[in-house]
Design a protein around this motif. Structure first.
Motif, PDB file in Angstrom:
ATOM      1  N   ALA A 118       0.832  -1.213   0.000  1.00 55.72           N
ATOM      2  CA  ALA A 118       0.000   0.000   0.000  1.00 55.72           C
ATOM      3  C   ALA A 118       0.863   1.258   0.000  1.00 55.72           C
ATOM      4  N   GLU A 119       1.956   1.248   0.758  1.00 62.02           N
ATOM      5  CA  GLU A 119       2.881   2.393   0.757  1.00 62.02           C
ATOM      6  C   GLU A 119       3.510   2.562  -0.627  1.00 62.02           C
ATOM      7  N   ALA A 120       3.881   1.448  -1.246  1.00 58.48           N
ATOM      8  CA  ALA A 120       4.470   1.501  -2.587  1.00 58.48           C
ATOM      9  C   ALA A 120       3.489   2.100  -3.581  1.00 58.48           C
TER      10      ALA A 120
ATOM     11  N   HIS B 263      -3.029  12.134 -19.136  1.00 64.95           N
ATOM     12  CA  HIS B 263      -1.829  12.477 -18.363  1.00 64.95           C
ATOM     13  C   HIS B 263      -0.641  11.738 -18.962  1.00 64.95           C
ATOM     14  N   ARG B 264       0.495  12.420 -18.984  1.00 62.99           N
ATOM     15  CA  ARG B 264       1.756  11.805 -19.412  1.00 62.99           C
ATOM     16  C   ARG B 264       2.805  12.117 -18.359  1.00 62.99           C
ATOM     17  N   SER B 265       3.705  11.163 -18.157  1.00 62.58           N
ATOM     18  CA  SER B 265       4.808  11.392 -17.212  1.00 62.58           C
ATOM     19  C   SER B 265       5.986  10.530 -17.630  1.00 62.58           C
ATOM     20  N   ARG B 266       7.090  10.735 -16.957  1.00 61.22           N
ATOM     21  CA  ARG B 266       8.309   9.968 -17.228  1.00 61.22           C
ATOM     22  C   ARG B 266       8.711   9.267 -15.944  1.00 61.22           C
ATOM     23  N   ASP B 267       8.923   7.960 -16.027  1.00 59.04           N
ATOM     24  CA  ASP B 267       9.359   7.151 -14.890  1.00 59.04           C
ATOM     25  C   ASP B 267      10.735   6.607 -15.231  1.00 59.04           C
ATOM     26  N   THR B 268      11.770   7.193 -14.647  1.00 58.55           N
ATOM     27  CA  THR B 268      13.168   6.895 -14.977  1.00 58.55           C
ATOM     28  C   THR B 268      13.373   7.133 -16.468  1.00 58.55           C
TER      29      THR B 268
ATOM     30  N   GLU C 146      -8.208  -0.853  -4.148  1.00 59.10           N
ATOM     31  CA  GLU C 146      -9.059   0.279  -4.497  1.00 59.10           C
ATOM     32  C   GLU C 146      -8.267   1.528  -4.111  1.00 59.10           C
ATOM     33  N   ALA C 147      -8.367   2.576  -4.884  1.00 60.62           N
ATOM     34  CA  ALA C 147      -7.685   3.824  -4.548  1.00 60.62           C
ATOM     35  C   ALA C 147      -8.532   4.987  -5.030  1.00 60.62           C
ATOM     36  N   GLU C 148      -8.342   6.112  -4.374  1.00 67.24           N
ATOM     37  CA  GLU C 148      -9.108   7.309  -4.718  1.00 67.24           C
ATOM     38  C   GLU C 148      -8.153   8.478  -4.840  1.00 67.24           C
ATOM     39  N   LEU C 149      -8.379   9.291  -5.861  1.00 72.02           N
ATOM     40  CA  LEU C 149      -7.576  10.504  -6.034  1.00 72.02           C
ATOM     41  C   LEU C 149      -8.334  11.653  -5.386  1.00 72.02           C
ATOM     42  N   PRO C 150      -7.812  12.214  -4.281  1.00 67.59           N
ATOM     43  CA  PRO C 150      -8.560  13.231  -3.544  1.00 67.59           C
ATOM     44  C   PRO C 150      -8.696  14.569  -4.256  1.00 67.59           C
ATOM     45  N   ARG C 151      -7.804  14.881  -5.153  1.00 62.92           N
ATOM     46  CA  ARG C 151      -7.959  16.133  -5.884  1.00 62.92           C
ATOM     47  C   ARG C 151      -8.305  15.810  -7.330  1.00 62.92           C
ATOM     48  N   PRO C 152      -8.911  16.715  -8.030  1.00 61.31           N
ATOM     49  CA  PRO C 152      -9.308  16.427  -9.409  1.00 61.31           C
ATOM     50  C   PRO C 152      -8.115  15.983 -10.261  1.00 61.31           C
ATOM     51  N   PHE C 153      -8.327  14.959 -11.030  1.00 62.15           N
ATOM     52  CA  PHE C 153      -7.348  14.446 -11.975  1.00 62.15           C
ATOM     53  C   PHE C 153      -8.030  14.512 -13.328  1.00 62.15           C
ATOM     54  N   PRO C 154      -7.342  14.896 -14.392  1.00 65.24           N
ATOM     55  CA  PRO C 154      -8.014  15.081 -15.684  1.00 65.24           C
ATOM     56  C   PRO C 154      -8.865  13.882 -16.083  1.00 65.24           C
ATOM     57  N   PHE C 155     -10.013  14.172 -16.663  1.00 68.16           N
ATOM     58  CA  PHE C 155     -10.914  13.117 -17.125  1.00 68.16           C
ATOM     59  C   PHE C 155     -11.377  13.433 -18.535  1.00 68.16           C
ATOM     60  N   HIS C 156     -11.240  12.475 -19.414  1.00 66.25           N
ATOM     61  CA  HIS C 156     -11.798  12.563 -20.760  1.00 66.25           C
ATOM     62  C   HIS C 156     -12.049  11.125 -21.200  1.00 66.25           C
TER      63      HIS C 156
ATOM     64  N   GLU D  36       4.090   5.380  -5.798  1.00 61.21           N
ATOM     65  CA  GLU D  36       4.073   5.314  -7.263  1.00 61.21           C
ATOM     66  C   GLU D  36       3.062   6.304  -7.859  1.00 61.21           C
ATOM     67  N   ILE D  37       1.884   6.404  -7.254  1.00 59.86           N
ATOM     68  CA  ILE D  37       0.879   7.345  -7.755  1.00 59.86           C
ATOM     69  C   ILE D  37       1.394   8.774  -7.636  1.00 59.86           C
ATOM     70  N   LYS D  38       2.009   9.087  -6.514  1.00 60.18           N
ATOM     71  CA  LYS D  38       2.564  10.439  -6.321  1.00 60.18           C
ATOM     72  C   LYS D  38       3.644  10.727  -7.367  1.00 60.18           C
ATOM     73  N   GLU D  39       4.554   9.759  -7.581  1.00 56.21           N
ATOM     74  CA  GLU D  39       5.641   9.948  -8.550  1.00 56.21           C
ATOM     75  C   GLU D  39       5.139  10.059  -9.986  1.00 56.21           C
ATOM     76  N   GLU D  40       4.218   9.190 -10.371  1.00 56.21           N
ATOM     77  CA  GLU D  40       3.806   9.112 -11.769  1.00 56.21           C
ATOM     78  C   GLU D  40       2.651  10.038 -12.135  1.00 56.21           C
ATOM     79  N   MET D  41       1.788  10.342 -11.152  1.00 54.86           N
ATOM     80  CA  MET D  41       0.605  11.140 -11.452  1.00 54.86           C
ATOM     81  C   MET D  41       0.652  12.519 -10.814  1.00 54.86           C
ATOM     82  N   GLY D  42       1.609  12.735  -9.924  1.00 59.36           N
ATOM     83  CA  GLY D  42       1.779  14.054  -9.324  1.00 59.36           C
ATOM     84  C   GLY D  42       0.728  14.427  -8.302  1.00 59.36           C
TER      85      GLY D  42
END
Length: 158
Positions: A50-52, A109-114, A93-103, A56-62
Motif C-alpha cells: 500500500a505504501e508503494a 496524463h503523461r509522465s516519465r518514470d526513470t 481500491e484507490a481514490e484521487l482526492p484532488r481532481p485528476f483530468p478526465f476525458h 508510485e501514484i505520487k511519482e507518476e501522477m503528481g
C-alpha cells in the motif's frame, strides 16, 4: 525495488490501483508497450504494498491518493521480451482526492518514470478484451467487472 533476476527469468513484486471515475477505470502504459495495466509499480524493500502504491501514484501522477482495501492478489506468470516472469501483484481500491483530468477518449496524463514515458487514460471496463484494449494481467478484465466481498486470489499463466 523487489526484483530478482535468475538467468533468463525474473521475479517481481508489484502493487496496482483500481481507480474509478464516472464508470471508467484509470489505466496506464509505457508508450512503447502494446498493452495497458492498472497504475502502480514495483514495491521497494521495507515498504508495504500500500505504501508503494501511494508512492508510485505520487511519482507518476503528481498527486496523493487514498489507498483503500485490497481487492485482488494475482500470481502472474508471463513472458515479456524473451524473459520468463513471475509477478506477485497486490491490487487495491484507490481514490484521487484532488481532481485528476478526465476525458472519455483521450490520453489525460503523461509522465516519465526513470527512462520510460508513461501515458494514462480512462476507459469503460467493456473496452477490454480481444481486438480492443489489452489489459494485463488478463484476469483483471473479469475481476474489475465483478464486485466481491473480501480479497480474490488468482493464479494466471499467460
Amino acid at each position: 525495488m523487489i526484483v530478482m533476476d535468475a538467468g533468463s527469468s525474473r521475479f517481481q513484486f508489484r502493487a496496482g490501483a483500481l481507480i474509478w471515475r464516472s464508470g471508467h477505470v484509470l489505466i496506464h502504459r509505457a508508450v512503447s508497450d502494446p498493452f495497458w495495466a492498472l497504475p502502480g509499480g514495483r514495491v521497494e524493500l521495507h515498504e508495504t504494498s500500500a505504501e508503494a502504491l501511494a508512492r508510485e501514484i505520487k511519482e507518476e501522477m503528481g498527486c496523493a491518493a487514498a489507498i483503500g482495501p485490497l481487492r485482488f492478489v494475482i500470481e502472474n506468470f508471463f513472458e515479456l521480451g524473451g524473459r520468463k516472469a513471475h509477478e506477485i501483484g497486490f491490487y487495491y481500491e484507490a481514490e484521487l482526492p484532488r481532481p485528476f483530468p478526465f476525458h472519455e477518449t483521450d490520453i489525460v496524463h503523461r509522465s516519465r518514470d526513470t527512462n520510460t514515458d508513461l501515458e494514462f487514460r480512462w476507459v469503460r471496463p467493456q473496452s477490454f478484451g480481444p481486438g480492443a484494449i489489452d489489459l494485463k494481467p488478463g484476469p483483471l478484465v473479469d475481476l474489475i467487472a465483478t464486485s466481491s466481498e473480501g480479497v480474490v486470489h488468482v493464479v494466471h499463466r499467460d
